[in-house]
Design a protein around this motif. Structure first.
Motif, PDB file in Angstrom:
ATOM      1  N   PRO A 189       0.833  -1.203   0.000  1.00  0.00           N
ATOM      2  CA  PRO A 189       0.000   0.000   0.000  1.00  0.00           C
ATOM      3  C   PRO A 189       0.869   1.255   0.000  1.00  0.00           C
ATOM      4  CG  PRO A 189       0.005  -1.025   2.174  1.00  0.00           C
ATOM      5  CD  PRO A 189       0.718  -1.968   1.255  1.00  0.00           C
ATOM      6  N   GLU A 190       0.542   2.222  -0.877  1.00  0.00           N
ATOM      7  CA  GLU A 190       1.319   3.452  -1.002  1.00  0.00           C
ATOM      8  C   GLU A 190       2.804   3.112  -1.041  1.00  0.00           C
ATOM      9  OE1 GLU A 190      -0.001   6.678   1.555  1.00  0.00           O
ATOM     10  OE2 GLU A 190      -1.941   5.708   1.808  1.00  0.00           O
ATOM     11  N   ASN A 191       3.161   2.254  -2.014  1.00  0.00           N
ATOM     12  CA  ASN A 191       4.472   1.624  -1.983  1.00  0.00           C
ATOM     13  C   ASN A 191       5.634   2.610  -2.072  1.00  0.00           C
ATOM     14  OD1 ASN A 191       4.229   2.165  -4.745  1.00  0.00           O
ATOM     15  ND2 ASN A 191       4.024   0.025  -5.336  1.00  0.00           N
ATOM     16  N   GLY A 192       5.453   3.729  -2.767  1.00  0.00           N
ATOM     17  CA  GLY A 192       6.526   4.705  -2.824  1.00  0.00           C
ATOM     18  C   GLY A 192       6.817   5.321  -1.476  1.00  0.00           C
ATOM     19  N   ALA A 193       5.778   5.781  -0.795  1.00  0.00           N
ATOM     20  CA  ALA A 193       5.951   6.381   0.529  1.00  0.00           C
ATOM     21  C   ALA A 193       6.461   5.349   1.534  1.00  0.00           C
ATOM     22  CB  ALA A 193       4.623   6.976   1.002  1.00  0.00           C
ATOM     23  N   LEU A 194       5.975   4.123   1.419  1.00  0.00           N
ATOM     24  CA  LEU A 194       6.411   3.073   2.340  1.00  0.00           C
ATOM     25  C   LEU A 194       7.898   2.785   2.165  1.00  0.00           C
ATOM     26  CD1 LEU A 194       4.911   1.211   4.426  1.00  0.00           C
ATOM     27  CD2 LEU A 194       4.987  -0.551   2.667  1.00  0.00           C
ATOM     28  N   PHE A 220      10.605   8.886  -4.797  1.00  0.00           N
ATOM     29  CA  PHE A 220      10.056   7.546  -4.598  1.00  0.00           C
ATOM     30  C   PHE A 220       8.614   7.527  -5.101  1.00  0.00           C
ATOM     31  CE2 PHE A 220      13.450   7.782  -1.489  1.00  0.00           C
ATOM     32  CZ  PHE A 220      13.952   6.487  -1.388  1.00  0.00           C
ATOM     33  N   PRO A 221       8.386   7.593  -6.408  1.00  0.00           N
ATOM     34  CA  PRO A 221       7.005   7.557  -6.894  1.00  0.00           C
ATOM     35  C   PRO A 221       6.333   6.227  -6.565  1.00  0.00           C
ATOM     36  CG  PRO A 221       8.554   7.321  -8.711  1.00  0.00           C
ATOM     37  CD  PRO A 221       9.367   7.649  -7.496  1.00  0.00           C
ATOM     38  N   SER A 222       5.040   6.279  -6.353  1.00  0.00           N
ATOM     39  CA  SER A 222       4.265   5.057  -6.143  1.00  0.00           C
ATOM     40  C   SER A 222       3.805   4.505  -7.484  1.00  0.00           C
ATOM     41  CB  SER A 222       3.043   5.334  -5.273  1.00  0.00           C
ATOM     42  OG  SER A 222       3.423   5.575  -3.931  1.00  0.00           O
ATOM     43  N   SER A 223       3.518   3.211  -7.503  1.00  0.00           N
ATOM     44  CA  SER A 223       2.966   2.624  -8.718  1.00  0.00           C
ATOM     45  C   SER A 223       2.054   1.466  -8.361  1.00  0.00           C
ATOM     46  CB  SER A 223       4.077   2.146  -9.666  1.00  0.00           C
ATOM     47  OG  SER A 223       4.660   0.932  -9.219  1.00  0.00           O
ATOM     48  N   MET A 224       1.164   1.138  -9.283  1.00  0.00           N
ATOM     49  CA  MET A 224       0.290  -0.020  -9.142  1.00  0.00           C
ATOM     50  C   MET A 224       0.485  -0.894 -10.363  1.00  0.00           C
ATOM     51  SD  MET A 224      -2.761  -1.457 -10.357  1.00  0.00           S
ATOM     52  CE  MET A 224      -4.212  -0.463 -10.606  1.00  0.00           C
ATOM     53  N   VAL A 225       0.743  -2.183 -10.140  1.00  0.00           N
ATOM     54  CA  VAL A 225       1.012  -3.107 -11.242  1.00  0.00           C
ATOM     55  C   VAL A 225      -0.009  -4.237 -11.226  1.00  0.00           C
ATOM     56  CG1 VAL A 225       3.475  -2.593 -11.266  1.00  0.00           C
ATOM     57  CG2 VAL A 225       2.640  -4.460  -9.838  1.00  0.00           C
ATOM     58  N   ASP A 226      -0.330  -4.737 -12.419  1.00  0.00           N
ATOM     59  CA  ASP A 226      -1.303  -5.827 -12.495  1.00  0.00           C
ATOM     60  C   ASP A 226      -1.089  -6.613 -13.778  1.00  0.00           C
ATOM     61  OD1 ASP A 226      -3.434  -7.530 -12.274  1.00  0.00           O
ATOM     62  OD2 ASP A 226      -4.990  -5.986 -12.427  1.00  0.00           O
ATOM     63  N   ARG A 227      -0.725  -7.868 -13.637  1.00  0.00           N
ATOM     64  CA  ARG A 227      -0.706  -8.810 -14.742  1.00  0.00           C
ATOM     65  C   ARG A 227      -0.518 -10.210 -14.160  1.00  0.00           C
ATOM     66  NH1 ARG A 227       2.367  -8.391 -20.668  1.00  0.00           N
ATOM     67  NH2 ARG A 227       0.402  -8.858 -21.736  1.00  0.00           N
ATOM     68  N   ILE A 228      -1.466 -11.083 -14.381  1.00  0.00           N
ATOM     69  CA  ILE A 228      -1.376 -12.438 -13.849  1.00  0.00           C
ATOM     70  C   ILE A 228      -0.317 -13.198 -14.635  1.00  0.00           C
ATOM     71  CG2 ILE A 228      -2.609 -14.609 -13.559  1.00  0.00           C
ATOM     72  CD1 ILE A 228      -5.184 -12.925 -13.200  1.00  0.00           C
ATOM     73  N   THR A 229       0.688 -13.685 -13.910  1.00  0.00           N
ATOM     74  CA  THR A 229       1.842 -14.330 -14.547  1.00  0.00           C
ATOM     75  C   THR A 229       2.188 -15.608 -13.800  1.00  0.00           C
ATOM     76  OG1 THR A 229       2.686 -12.136 -15.172  1.00  0.00           O
ATOM     77  CG2 THR A 229       4.217 -13.996 -15.326  1.00  0.00           C
ATOM     78  N   PRO A 230       1.742 -16.750 -14.285  1.00  0.00           N
ATOM     79  CA  PRO A 230       2.078 -18.015 -13.623  1.00  0.00           C
ATOM     80  C   PRO A 230       3.529 -18.399 -13.855  1.00  0.00           C
ATOM     81  CG  PRO A 230       0.862 -18.440 -15.636  1.00  0.00           C
ATOM     82  CD  PRO A 230       0.885 -16.949 -15.462  1.00  0.00           C
ATOM     83  N   LYS A 291      -6.984  -2.374  -6.680  1.00  0.00           N
ATOM     84  CA  LYS A 291      -6.352  -3.612  -7.103  1.00  0.00           C
ATOM     85  C   LYS A 291      -6.048  -4.526  -5.924  1.00  0.00           C
ATOM     86  CE  LYS A 291      -2.621  -6.132  -8.628  1.00  0.00           C
ATOM     87  NZ  LYS A 291      -1.303  -6.504  -8.105  1.00  0.00           N
ATOM     88  N   LEU A 292      -5.486  -3.975  -4.843  1.00  0.00           N
ATOM     89  CA  LEU A 292      -5.149  -4.793  -3.687  1.00  0.00           C
ATOM     90  C   LEU A 292      -6.392  -5.447  -3.085  1.00  0.00           C
ATOM     91  CD1 LEU A 292      -2.520  -2.523  -1.891  1.00  0.00           C
ATOM     92  CD2 LEU A 292      -2.113  -4.831  -2.747  1.00  0.00           C
ATOM     93  N   ARG A 380      -4.992  -6.761   1.977  1.00  0.00           N
ATOM     94  CA  ARG A 380      -5.968  -7.384   1.084  1.00  0.00           C
ATOM     95  C   ARG A 380      -7.297  -7.680   1.773  1.00  0.00           C
ATOM     96  NH1 ARG A 380      -2.646 -11.820  -2.608  1.00  0.00           N
ATOM     97  NH2 ARG A 380      -0.967 -10.405  -3.268  1.00  0.00           N
ATOM     98  N   ILE A 381      -7.252  -8.060   3.047  1.00  0.00           N
ATOM     99  CA  ILE A 381      -8.465  -8.505   3.756  1.00  0.00           C
ATOM    100  C   ILE A 381      -8.767  -7.632   4.970  1.00  0.00           C
ATOM    101  CG2 ILE A 381      -9.566 -10.428   4.947  1.00  0.00           C
ATOM    102  CD1 ILE A 381      -9.157 -10.888   1.927  1.00  0.00           C
ATOM    103  N   PHE A 382      -7.780  -7.422   5.840  1.00  0.00           N
ATOM    104  CA  PHE A 382      -8.054  -6.718   7.086  1.00  0.00           C
ATOM    105  C   PHE A 382      -8.353  -5.241   6.861  1.00  0.00           C
ATOM    106  CE2 PHE A 382      -5.014  -9.986   9.176  1.00  0.00           C
ATOM    107  CZ  PHE A 382      -6.013 -10.943   9.159  1.00  0.00           C
ATOM    108  N   GLY A 383      -7.643  -4.595   5.954  1.00  0.00           N
ATOM    109  CA  GLY A 383      -7.917  -3.180   5.679  1.00  0.00           C
ATOM    110  C   GLY A 383      -9.335  -2.939   5.215  1.00  0.00           C
TER     111      GLY A 383
END
Length: 488
Positions: A189-194, A220-230, A291-292, A380-383
């Protein structure tokens, strides 16, 4: 069959390469964690950017664990086949964005040398949530993380992510070079700031003046990524050979869908990632939360409930009507915790997620997704469960996902066969499981009270009671029966 190499580019089938000469472009990005996801996502988008707009933006990759990938790509001039598998069939493209991959285990100079090079203007990361060693409550460096603890003792010869970034930036400052931009591409979450908090916190303990310089100068820019990759299989490699006509030991497969949302803060410049479909925004947080909670939260539910009920693959789990119904319920429950997002129809996005999970061409293992649960459940769940509780929303979808995770934490399937949890807190989890025996309430209570895991507002109330009740049903009647009963 001839091995894929630079000399093979001119002989590939039409459409299998983007038509630019990789050797004509210099290296401007260092990537930590050059696994399948990076090669299916950031490297593929960078490949499109190079083809569209050029620039010295090829990637020097770093494998933090295994030397195998480095050796394989070296034998192929950095090239590999990316296969997109969807309803319209299979499409292969040879990616030329990676210049090289080096193995860094035990050899920090393999990373620190390129970091010190002013030609490197961006450092990107996909190292998984557990590898960072960040205390999220700060955020700060976590001195209990083994890599962080070791690097505090030997900051000039680091082995962990925070230590490598801090030492690399220290060398840049000492040499009078501008700092590189640090771009996290992991599901945090907020991966850049984290990540900024972790890096500055680490530096503060070893060199306070350096910490001030990093805080003032490094983006430290944040980003969101999404691609299912087995994970790739022998079948993946065989398919790559059939589609391209060349042997490729580094081929990977993925879905057609690809999304990258990036906060546009790159003082030293960046590739034309928009040419590959990236979206640049001022604030990534809303996209990231969507996404999360919707994709990753439902993925976790499917992974735990699916694995225990005998579904090895996500697509198999989605072919189970009852489990598919619970996955869609989870997606909808997560969507209800989100603020409106400009340009996004959350219901349509949820329908698209369900279709992606069910894609019959993608063999994504539930056991692969199930790893590192203690690092994933908080966001993913508790938040979303906390937000749902605040407005009186039904907590049962989140309770069911939590119970499924707790059942998975028992470390044995319904035939009694053991499996490895593959979780950074597996020793603590195993102690809770042993103390609880088969007592659902004690097991659930112990897991939820692992230090720093569960928000206090979810304890000793309806959420915990529902989760314990569902877990009891899973243990006593079996996961498949529990899933069927819940869906009904």
């Amino acid at each position: 069959m001839t091995r894929l190499s630079r000399s093979a580019l001119a002989q590939l089938p039409v459409g299998a390469a983007r038509g630019y000469d990789p050797a004509a472009h210099g290296v401007g990005i260092l990537h930590l964690g050059a696994g399948a996801f990076h090669r299916a996502h950031q490297a593929a988008i960078t490949d499109a950017a190079l083809a569209a707009s050029g620039g010295d933006w090829r990637i020097a990759g770093v494998s933090l664990r295994s030397a195998d990938l480095a050796k394989t790509l070296a034998s192929q001039d950095g090239l590999y086949t990316l296969i997109e598998r969807g309803a319209q069939g299979d499409r292969a493209r040879v990616i030329g964005a990676i210049d090289r991959v080096v193995a860094a285990r035990g050899t920090p100079e393999a990373v620190l040398g390129p970091m010190s090079d002013p030609a490197i203007r961006i450092v990107t990361l996909t190292v998984t949530e557990k590898a960072y060693g960040i205390d999220r409550s700060g955020p700060d460096a976590d001195p209990a993380h083994p890599d962080v603890a070791a690097d505090f003792e030997r900051p000039a010869a680091p082995r962990g992510v925070l230590g490598l970034l801090v030492e690399g930036l220290r060398r840049r400052r000492a040499a009078g070079h501008a700092p590189f931009t640090v771009l996290c591409c992991d599901n945090l979450p907020e991966n850049g700031a984290l990540l900024r908090g972790g890096v500055v916190g680490f530096a503060r303990r070893v060199d306070p003046e350096l910490a001030d310089w990093i805080a003032a100068k490094v983006a430290f820019p944040s980003s969101m990524v999404d691609r299912i990759t087995p994970a790739a299989t022998e079948a993946t490699l065989a398919l790559a050979a059939r589609l391209t006509g060349f042997e490729d030991a580094a081929a990977i497969e993925t879905e057609p869908f690809c999304q990258w949302v990036i906060e546009d803060r790159f003082p030293q410049g960046r590739p034309d990632w928009a040419a590959g479909g990236a979206i640049f925004v001022d604030d990534v947080a809303l996209y990231e939360r969507m996404k999360l909670r919707m994709l990753n939260g439902a993925h976790s539910l499917i992974a735990y409930a699916g694995f225990i009920s005998g579904h090895a693959l996500v697509r198999e789990a989605m072919a189970d009507p009852a489990l598919a119904a619970l996955a869609r319920r989870q997606i909808a429950a997560a969507a209800a915790t989100l603020d409106p997002l400009p340009g996004i129809d959350l219901a349509a996005y949820g329908d698209e997620l369900a279709a992606r999970f069910a894609n019959p061409a993608i063999a994504h293992e539930t056991y692969q997704i199930a790893m590192d649960g203690s690092q994933k459940l908080p966001q993913r769940i508790f938040g979303p469960a906390c937000d749902a509780q605040l407005v009186g929303q039904d907590l049962r979808p989140f309770a069911f996902a939590t119970a499924a995770w707790a059942r998975y934490c028992m470390g044995r399937d319904e035939s009694g066969e053991r499996y490895a949890l593959r979780d950074p807190r597996e020793v603590e989890i195993a102690a809770v499981v042993e103390a609880a025996g088969d007592g659902a309430r004690a097991l659930l209570a112990g897991l939820l009270r692992l230090p720093g895991l569960t928000p206090a507002e979810l304890l000793d109330g309806a959420f915990e009671a529902q989760s314990a009740e569902i877990l009891h049903d899973m243990i006593e009647r079996g996961m498949a029966t529990a899933i069927a009963g819940e869906a009904a």
